[in-house]
Scaffold this motif. Structure first.
Motif, PDB file in Angstrom:
ATOM      1  N   PRO A 421       0.849  -1.193   0.000  1.00 24.86           N
ATOM      2  CA  PRO A 421       0.000   0.000   0.000  1.00 24.86           C
ATOM      3  C   PRO A 421       0.885   1.244   0.000  1.00 24.86           C
ATOM      4  CG  PRO A 421       0.073  -0.971   2.182  1.00 24.86           C
ATOM      5  CD  PRO A 421       0.835  -1.885   1.290  1.00 24.86           C
ATOM      6  N   VAL A 423       0.888   5.637  -0.085  1.00 25.97           N
ATOM      7  CA  VAL A 423       0.094   6.842   0.115  1.00 25.97           C
ATOM      8  C   VAL A 423       0.868   7.998  -0.480  1.00 25.97           C
ATOM      9  CG1 VAL A 423       1.102   7.330   2.384  1.00 25.97           C
ATOM     10  CG2 VAL A 423      -1.140   8.227   1.803  1.00 25.97           C
ATOM     11  N   SER A 424       0.177   8.833  -1.138  1.00 20.17           N
ATOM     12  CA  SER A 424       0.823   9.970  -1.794  1.00 20.17           C
ATOM     13  C   SER A 424      -0.035  11.192  -1.602  1.00 20.17           C
ATOM     14  CB  SER A 424       0.996   9.667  -3.282  1.00 20.17           C
ATOM     15  OG  SER A 424       1.244  10.845  -4.007  1.00 20.17           O
ATOM     16  N   GLY A 425       0.622  12.310  -1.356  1.00 19.72           N
ATOM     17  CA  GLY A 425      -0.103  13.561  -1.433  1.00 19.72           C
ATOM     18  C   GLY A 425      -0.447  13.821  -2.883  1.00 19.72           C
ATOM     19  N   VAL A 426      -1.523  14.488  -3.124  1.00 24.18           N
ATOM     20  CA  VAL A 426      -1.917  14.788  -4.493  1.00 24.18           C
ATOM     21  C   VAL A 426      -0.798  15.592  -5.152  1.00 24.18           C
ATOM     22  CG1 VAL A 426      -3.610  15.973  -5.932  1.00 24.18           C
ATOM     23  CG2 VAL A 426      -4.357  14.686  -3.924  1.00 24.18           C
ATOM     24  N   GLN A 427      -0.448  15.178  -6.349  1.00 22.18           N
ATOM     25  CA  GLN A 427       0.639  15.858  -7.038  1.00 22.18           C
ATOM     26  C   GLN A 427       0.463  15.690  -8.536  1.00 22.18           C
ATOM     27  OE1 GLN A 427       3.806  13.660  -5.207  1.00 22.18           O
ATOM     28  NE2 GLN A 427       3.865  12.137  -6.830  1.00 22.18           N
ATOM     29  N   PRO A 428       1.015  16.630  -9.328  1.00 22.26           N
ATOM     30  CA  PRO A 428       0.957  16.463 -10.787  1.00 22.26           C
ATOM     31  C   PRO A 428       1.901  15.345 -11.208  1.00 22.26           C
ATOM     32  CG  PRO A 428       2.177  18.437 -10.190  1.00 22.26           C
ATOM     33  CD  PRO A 428       1.631  17.886  -8.926  1.00 22.26           C
ATOM     34  N   TYR A 442      -3.239  14.090 -12.179  1.00 22.55           N
ATOM     35  CA  TYR A 442      -2.934  14.154 -10.747  1.00 22.55           C
ATOM     36  C   TYR A 442      -3.117  12.767 -10.135  1.00 22.55           C
ATOM     37  CZ  TYR A 442      -2.882  19.243 -10.930  1.00 22.55           C
ATOM     38  OH  TYR A 442      -2.562  20.543 -11.215  1.00 22.55           O
ATOM     39  N   GLY A 444      -2.667  10.629  -6.267  1.00 22.03           N
ATOM     40  CA  GLY A 444      -2.595  10.898  -4.839  1.00 22.03           C
ATOM     41  C   GLY A 444      -3.583  10.058  -4.068  1.00 22.03           C
ATOM     42  N   GLY A 445      -3.370  10.026  -2.773  1.00 28.49           N
ATOM     43  CA  GLY A 445      -4.251   9.278  -1.902  1.00 28.49           C
ATOM     44  C   GLY A 445      -3.703   7.899  -1.623  1.00 28.49           C
ATOM     45  N   PHE A 446      -4.580   7.006  -1.265  1.00 26.55           N
ATOM     46  CA  PHE A 446      -4.195   5.622  -0.997  1.00 26.55           C
ATOM     47  C   PHE A 446      -4.295   4.816  -2.278  1.00 26.55           C
ATOM     48  CE2 PHE A 446      -3.971   5.843   3.501  1.00 26.55           C
ATOM     49  CZ  PHE A 446      -4.982   6.664   3.956  1.00 26.55           C
ATOM     50  N   PHE A 507       8.592  12.814  -5.303  1.00 27.16           N
ATOM     51  CA  PHE A 507       8.514  13.719  -6.428  1.00 27.16           C
ATOM     52  C   PHE A 507       8.770  15.139  -5.959  1.00 27.16           C
ATOM     53  CE2 PHE A 507       7.538  14.888 -10.565  1.00 27.16           C
ATOM     54  CZ  PHE A 507       6.566  15.865 -10.627  1.00 27.16           C
ATOM     55  N   ASN A 616       0.573  23.746 -12.738  1.00 26.59           N
ATOM     56  CA  ASN A 616       0.032  22.974 -11.610  1.00 26.59           C
ATOM     57  C   ASN A 616      -1.216  23.715 -11.147  1.00 26.59           C
ATOM     58  OD1 ASN A 616      -0.471  21.558  -9.267  1.00 26.59           O
ATOM     59  ND2 ASN A 616       1.539  21.942  -8.338  1.00 26.59           N
ATOM     60  N   PHE A 618      -4.672  23.038  -9.741  1.00 27.30           N
ATOM     61  CA  PHE A 618      -5.588  22.063  -9.146  1.00 27.30           C
ATOM     62  C   PHE A 618      -6.798  22.815  -8.607  1.00 27.30           C
ATOM     63  CE2 PHE A 618      -6.197  17.771  -7.700  1.00 27.30           C
ATOM     64  CZ  PHE A 618      -7.050  17.879  -6.605  1.00 27.30           C
TER      65      PHE A 618
ATOM     66  N   PHE B 174      -1.639  14.301   4.658  1.00 28.88           N
ATOM     67  CA  PHE B 174      -1.616  15.523   3.871  1.00 28.88           C
ATOM     68  C   PHE B 174      -2.806  16.412   4.170  1.00 28.88           C
ATOM     69  CE2 PHE B 174       1.989  14.461   1.288  1.00 28.88           C
ATOM     70  CZ  PHE B 174       2.019  13.080   1.319  1.00 28.88           C
ATOM     71  N   ASP B 279      -1.270  22.435  -6.269  1.00 30.79           N
ATOM     72  CA  ASP B 279      -1.422  23.876  -6.095  1.00 30.79           C
ATOM     73  C   ASP B 279      -2.871  24.273  -6.373  1.00 30.79           C
ATOM     74  OD1 ASP B 279       0.234  26.835  -7.511  1.00 30.79           O
ATOM     75  OD2 ASP B 279      -1.081  26.552  -5.775  1.00 30.79           O
TER      76      ASP B 279
END
Lengths: 940, 419
Positions: A421, A423-428, A442, A444-446, A507, A616, A618, B174, B279
């Motif tokens: 599993p 987990v990522s912060g939302v990112q481009p 984008y 992100g999430g689980f 990233f 970027n 969002f 986050f 962003d």
């Protein structure tokens, strides 16, 4: 029992050039006292042998003076190794006992003898025979090597990767917290293991084409891609079960020119292959079960034999706590064909032609299945499945000349699967695999990331060698000359994953991630070598002198075939000498050069991706979101990558105490040009764009407006394999067998080593990854400091005391082993103050050096930052010890029972302290092993 | 604030550290305590005396206090055994007794709000008193506290939220946020305000001896930090009125789409911005100006279990630097004169780990007397650490005695508003 019987050469009858003594005696069976016919009695390390007659008598002539080992072997009996001290001349009588059970013989060797001789080798070596291997109850070859000076003891098991580093302190292990510098992306232990050659039944094993890792950036945050792999290191020794090994020769000193593709040493392994009735073994301890079977038979005549070996072992890594397990299956079918037998003057039957065929298979699995209650949705599995077909053909061209061909083809299927599993912060993000600007998305999430890494390394090997014995200019010569061809490639499916769910998520808006890659597009590596050597026995005055000298040329070819040009070539002169001023003292020394081909993964590294974020946006409404990224690809291939070289030097002596020996060797080995990862600065361009619509909430997705409103340079670092590592190992090795304490039936053996290892990297350091990331993103920072090079230093003093109690009447051997860790120290040797920088890198990737006398100038104030990431020097771990006990007992019907307790005092070791490194010992472990030979139930 | 020594005798003694004004010790250098012939006899256990701070001297005389602060809620919490506070109210002389206390390391805190009628009588704008300390005490020990005061002033951190569900290795964090609140009666501006953390300076001895980190933790001259953010604007672009709150998200997105238990922060006023970040164009970016970007590229994370601070706009390149030798890590010193607000929070999980040997203080007591705000990082989902509201009659006035242990409470999160 080895298949070496019948292949030794007697000295030439004419042209006597070196005087010596005569050794004779009888070989008798322990239980009955009767003489044994047909026993081959040889002088270990020399081509000198005789066959016993009907009454068991043997006679060896022209035996050189000094401390030697007589070896007596006959199928169906345990091999006897009898130490003797030979006078300069005259006659010596030495009777030898043989028994089915080695425990019942007067002489039994359960250590590596102080005066061991590897066959055909003069360099400092440790020889470990079958009896010692059995007594150790090791699971794999690595456990057997604990008899070699400098190698620590270990409990048997398969739960972790096993490598060996000869004459080297493994800095970069758990003792040492290395930095994340790209300059040393692999540990010095990997470097040492990579440079140790493993030869199995005359054919080298190789780890050069192992691609089960992804280079400096392929890994993620350490949670997903931490497969159990020996890529960039040495062969995983778990594939070689101890139960099927007959003999191990560990050449720590200068090997003969026959052996190449090494920097640190060579380990020569011969598996059991003899027509013996099946011998079964079973081993059990709290974590590991193992069973093995060895057996063979003649097929229609003495020159036609087949042997089958089989071994299965399984280790439960944490019994009761998890289902994590490692398992190994290994099997070998060996066939020996001999044609044209004739007897020589010594009575030995020798064929004109012999053909040894071996088919090996092994399967090694590391399975870490999901534990839903502890680590749900997470599993890891690595599997190696290897097969190898090898042939050794020998043709005698006369009494003293022989032509040999050795060839093999091997293939290993390496599968690694990982699921975890993430987990990522939302990112481009982007999944583009070509250069250019693209609309991204984008993530992100689980999510659950799954990775498949499939490699299939191949090795094709061939060696043609000519050997000749002659007398010339008053000396005996054993000439060898040979040519060797080797080709390695990997055609596996490679690294595969779904880019929508990437394993690497570190990233920073500039650095990308390693994309899926197939291995079959990677070219093969071709190596060739020629060598010529001579072993000369003569007298220096009254002192016997043996000199082994030769030269080897290794060529790393440009292309995939041996007909392509030379990419690199290294000439390797080697010389070893041995002088016996008296029968109790032997002086030896040697110097030589070696060469090692780089790993396939270093010759052809994966392309390096950079994904620059241009837009970027969002917005809260998904319809209005826009991510634009530009992908750049850099090829880190280094066309100048060539062979790394080793320079080995050692001197020493062996002193016969009468009923004991002391051998001391001093060495200095240097490896130059080993491959590490260098950060090479470059730059890419970042475009900034205006958007057609930056208002949110109107349901309109913006677009970029061309051309870009601004462009700036973003510095990047390309991770390129380069020959930036140097390693120097120096130290002392001690092997001592103290005089036997007869009333206690006990002898004390001591092996010890003091080793200091310095690994120096020439790589440049550009600050921590986050500091460089800050530089990359900055709109104002025009330069950033860089530093040059550092040295890791490790020091280790390890002593092993073995008290061996032997009662042949009871068939009992008990060994108390005390491991004394006297010194363990690691440190970085590097300046970290604010004046330690060497210069600066510009946003355009240009390197500007700043001389030391100017680093304090006001104009360089922004560069005066401390170098981070290096471990501050700490004191070494405190001295400590632990002890083990092994007991071997013969059983009725020629069986044997062995029980062992590892770390019986359950010593914990030393915890990490604020100012000292730690050293933790494994917990107490115990187990038992039984051996059942079935010869009694078959015709012997 | 005076940092007072422990005492191990039955006699009441007040020992003043060098450099502390005599008046802070009750007006006399040397001894002070219960009046002769009266007051409290020390009983077996721990006794806490809450003294009268100089700033509340006139209030105390108006209200008739003499020996100490009466009616103060005193809490103690013993490391290694207790995982919650034990509370006793002080008597008329400011003493609170804990007769069953045993020796050990204690966190000791005291809190005394002034009622509306008291404030009406005194005419003071001081709303509450708060004090705290971290002590090694023996049996029959007295701990003396001198509280700080709350009166409306400046910007404060009003709430921090940073919990995540287990399993820990895949915790999603986050969705962190914090709030900045204008606790004063005038318009202030967030332009250039600094937000930082002392993260990286160990608070316990497991990674480095406390003595090595003490110069950074106990520096009255400033607060040391490695990671810093800076609010955007050039001076007056981001006003915050009296009683207004501004929500600062780590990522200003609707996190409930990832997990329904997570907050929707898409309406945040600001977001911390890092190099690998998402962003939101509707949230102004609070960029990173520290020594290096925070790892993972989204800006500063892990608010819980560290000392956080706000500081007035300053040129960060002018800050003094220092290296913590144990790790070779560099920090900058945000000068005391720039510090606007400091809070220190601790995780329950960390406190319950009995292997941890906590250092005596996380930051100099002049900034925060005692850390507080227990949060179980992985199970208190939906709970945040909030500053206590001491006056809700008009504009909310938040408790700010420079004592996180009493100024902060744990409650369901309220992103963007004050309950």
């Amino acid at each position: 029992m080895s298949a070496l019987a019948g292949v030794v050469w007697p000295l030439p009858c004419d042209g006597q050039v070196s005087s010596g003594a005569t050794i004779g005696g009888r070989v008798i069976e322990t239980e009955t006292g009767a003489g044994l016919a047909g026993v081959v009695v040889s002088l270990e390390g020399f081509d000198l042998a005789a066959l016993t007659d009907e009454e068991g008598r043997y006679r060896l002539t022209d035996v050189p003076t000094g401390r030697h080992v007589l070896r007596a072997q006959r199928i169906g009996f345990a091999v006897a190794r009898v130490p003797i001290t030979v006078p300069a001349d005259g006659a010596l009588t030495r009777d030898i006992e043989l028994s089915v059970s080695a425990l019942r013989m007067d002489e039994i060797t359960v250590t590596a003898d102080a005066v061991s001789r590897a066959e055909g080798e003069l360099g400092t070596a440790s020889v470990i025979e079958r009896e010692a291997i059995e007594h150790l109850t090791a699971t794999s070859l690595a456990g057997v090597l604990q008899l070699v000076p400098g190698v620590a003891t270990q409990a048997p098991g398969l739960d972790d990767l096993e490598q060996v580093a000869l004459r080297s302190v493994p800095t970069g292990s758990s003792l040492f917290a290395t930095s994340s510098d790209a300059g040393v992306s692999r540990t010095s232990a990997d470097l040492s293991a990579f440079g140790t050659l493993i030869v199995l039944d005359g054919v080298p094993l190789s780890n050069n084409a192992n691609l089960q890792s992804l280079g400096p950036r392929g890994g993620d945050d350490g949670q997903l891609l931490n497969f159990v792999t020996s890529a960039n290191g040495g062969v995983d020794l778990r594939r070689l079960p101890a139960a099927t090994i007959e003999r191990v020769e560990v050449i720590r000193g200068i090997p003969s020119v026959r052996y190449g593709d090494l920097t640190h040493g060579a380990i020569i392994v011969e598996t059991r292959a003899a027509p013996v009735a099946p011998i079964a073994e079973a081993k059990l301890d709290e974590r590991t079960v193992e069973t093995s079977l060895v057996g063979g038979r003649t097929l229609g005549g003495p020159g036609n034999t087949a042997t089958l070996t089989f071994d299965y072992a399984r280790t439960q890594v944490e019994p009761g706590a998890s289902d994590d397990a490692s398992s190994r299956f290994a099997g070998q079918l060996a066939h020996r064909l001999e044609l044209g037998h004739r007897a020589n003057d010594a009575g030995l039957r020798r064929p004109r032609f012999s053909l040894d065929t071996r088919f090996d298979v092994f399967r090694l699995v590391d399975d870490r299945p999901e534990n839903p209650n502890v680590r749900p949705d997470r599993s890891l599995r690595s599997r190696d499945l290897g097969i190898r077909l090898s042939e050794r053909a020998r043709l005698w061209l006369g009494e003293d000349s022989r032509l040999s061909f050795t060839g093999s083809i091997s293939r290993v299927e390496q599968e690694s699967r990982s699921r975890a599993p993430k987990v990522s912060g939302v990112q481009p993000f982007t999944s583009a695999t070509t250069e250019g600007r693209n609309e991204g998305f984008y993530i992100g999430g689980f999510y659950t990331a799954e990775v498949e890494l499939d490699g299939t390394p191949w090795l094709g090997f061939g060696r043609l060698e000519w050997e000749d014995r002659t007398a010339w200019l008053g000396a005996d010569h054993e000439l060898i000359a040979g040519i060797e061809l080797r080709r390695e490639w990997n055609d596996g499916a490679g690294f595969q994953f779904d880019p929508q769910f990437p394993p690497s998520i570190g990233f920073d808006g500039v650095s990308g991630y390693d994309r899926p890659r197939t291995f079959d597009e990677i070219p093969a590596v071709a190596n060739s070598a020629i060598y010529v050597g001579d072993r000369v026995r003569a007298n220096a005055g009254d002192w016997p002198l043996t000199v082994q000298a030769g030269v080897r040329l290794d060529v790393l070819h440009d292309g995939e075939s041996w007909l392509s040009g030379s990419r690199d070539a290294v000439v390797q002169p080697r010389v070893s000498a041995e002088l016996s001023p008296s029968r109790r003292l032997r002086l030896r020394g040697g110097w030589g050069r070696t060469a090692k081909t780089p790993a396939l993964g270093d010759l052809y590294p994966p392309p390096q991706y950079f994904d620059l974020v241009n837009v970027n946006f969002f917005a809260n409404d998904p319809v209005e979101r826009l991510a634009v990224l530009t992908t750049f690809i850099r090829d880190p291939t280094n066309p100048d990558l060539g062979l790394s070289t080793g320079t080995k030097l050692d001197v020493g002596f062996e002193w016969d105490l009468g009923d004991g020996t002391i051998a001391l060797t001093a060495f200095r080995d240097r490896v130059a040009g080993a491959v590490g990862i260098a950060s090479v600065p470059d730059f890419i361009t970042r475009d900034a764009f205006a958007l057609t619509d930056s208002i949110t909430g109107n349901g309109i997705k913006p677009e970029i407006i061309l051309p870009a409103i601004s462009t700036d340079s973003v510095p990047i670092l390309v991770d390129r394999p380069d020959q930036i590592l140097d390693q120097v190992n120096r130290g002392l090795e001690l092997t001592a067998a103290l005089p036997r304490i007869d009333p206690l039936a006990t002898q004390v053996y001591v092996t010890g080593s003091w080793i200091e290892t310095e690994t120096t990297s020439d790589a440049r350091f550009f600050g921590s990854s986050s500091a460089f990331s800050s530089f990359q993103r900055s709109q104002t920072q025009t330069r950033a400091p860089y530093w040059e090079g550092f040295t890791e230093r490790g020091e280790s003093m390890l002593l092993l005391y073995r008290l061996i109690h032997h009662q042949p009447d009871l068939g009992l051997v008990a060994t108390l082993t005390v491991q004394h860790n006297a010194v363990d120290r690691v440190e970085d040797v590097v300046a970290v103050d604010t004046l330690s920088f060497a210069g600066y890198v510009t946003r355009g990737g240009e390197l500007i050096a700043v001389p030391p006398e100017r680093r304090g100038d006001p104009e360089f104030a922004d560069l005066r930052v401390s170098r981070t990431g290096r471990v501050l020097a700490r004191q070494g771990a405190r001295p400590d010890w632990m002890a083990h006990l092994q007991v071997s007992k013969s059983l009725p019907l020629d069986g044997q029972l062995r029980v062992w307790v590892f770390n019986f005092a359950d010593r914990r070791g030393r915890e990490f302290e604020a100012d000292r490194i730690g050293r933790l010992y494994p917990p107490v472990r115990f187990g038992a092993e039984v051996t059942f030979p079935s010869a009694r139930f078959f015709d012997r | 604030m005076a940092r007072l020594a422990t005492k191990r005798s039955k006699r009441v003694r007040l020992v003043c550290m060098g450099g502390i004004a005599a008046s802070a010790c009750g007006g006399e250098a040397g001894f002070s305590g219960p009046p002769e012939g009266g007051g409290n006899d020390l009983r077996p256990g721990l006794t806490v005396h809450v003294g009268i701070p100089p700033a509340a001297g006139s209030i105390a005389s108006t209200l008739g206090w003499s020996g100490g602060v009466p009616g103060a809620e005193v809490r103690i919490h013993r490391f290694e055994t207790d995982f919650s506070w034990t509370t006793v109210v002080t008597d008329e002389n400011g003493f609170a007794n804990f007769p069953t206390s045993i020796s050990g390391r204690y966190r000791v805190a005291a809190f005394r709000p002034f009622t509306a009628s008291e404030r009406q009588v005194t005419g003071s704008d001081i709303l509450a008193l708060g004090a705290g300390d971290f002590r090694e005490v023996g049996v029959q020990t007295q701990v003396d506290l001198v509280p700080g005061v709350t009166s409306p002033h400046g910007l404060v951190i009003s709430e921090i939220y940073a919990t995540a569900p287990s399993p820990a290795e895949v915790q999603y964090d986050f969705h962190m946020f914090f709030e900045v609140y204008n606790n004063s009666d005038r318009v202030l501006f967030l332009d250039g305000v600094l937000f930082g953390t002392m993260q990286g300076i160990p608070q316990w001895s497991g990674t480095a001896p406390c003595a090595e980190s003490e110069p950074f933790r106990s520096d009255p001259g400033g607060v040391w930090a490695h990671f810093l953010h800076e609010f955007p604007g050039s001076g007056s672009e981001h006003p915050i009125g009296p009683g207004e709150v501004r929500l600062v998200a780590l990522d200003a997105i609707d996190h409930s789409t990832i997990d329904a238990r997570f907050p929707d922060l898409s309406g945040a006023d600001f977001e911390l911005f890092g190099p690998g970040d998402v962003d939101n164009p509707d949230a102004a970016n609070v960029g990173e100006v520290g020594l290096e970007p925070y790892f993972s590229g989204h800006g500063l994370r892990y608010f819980i279990s560290h000392t956080l601070f706000l500081a007035a706009p300053r040129d960060v390149t002018s800050f003094e630097t220092g290296i913590l030798q144990a790790f070779g890590e560099e920090f900058v010193r945000v000068p005391a004169a720039a510090i606007l607000d400091v809070i220190s929070t601790l995780e329950d999980d960390a406190l319950e780990d009995q292997r941890m040997e906590w250092c005596d203080e996380f930051v100099h007591p002049s900034f925060d007397q005692l850390g507080g705000g227990f949060i179980k990082h992985q199970t208190d989902l939906g709970l945040s650490v909030q500053r206590l509201v001491v006056d809700a009659s008009g504009q909310r006035i938040l408790q700010d005695t420079n004592t996180s242990a009493v100024d902060l409470i744990k409650a369901p999160y309220t992103p963007g508003w004050i309950p």
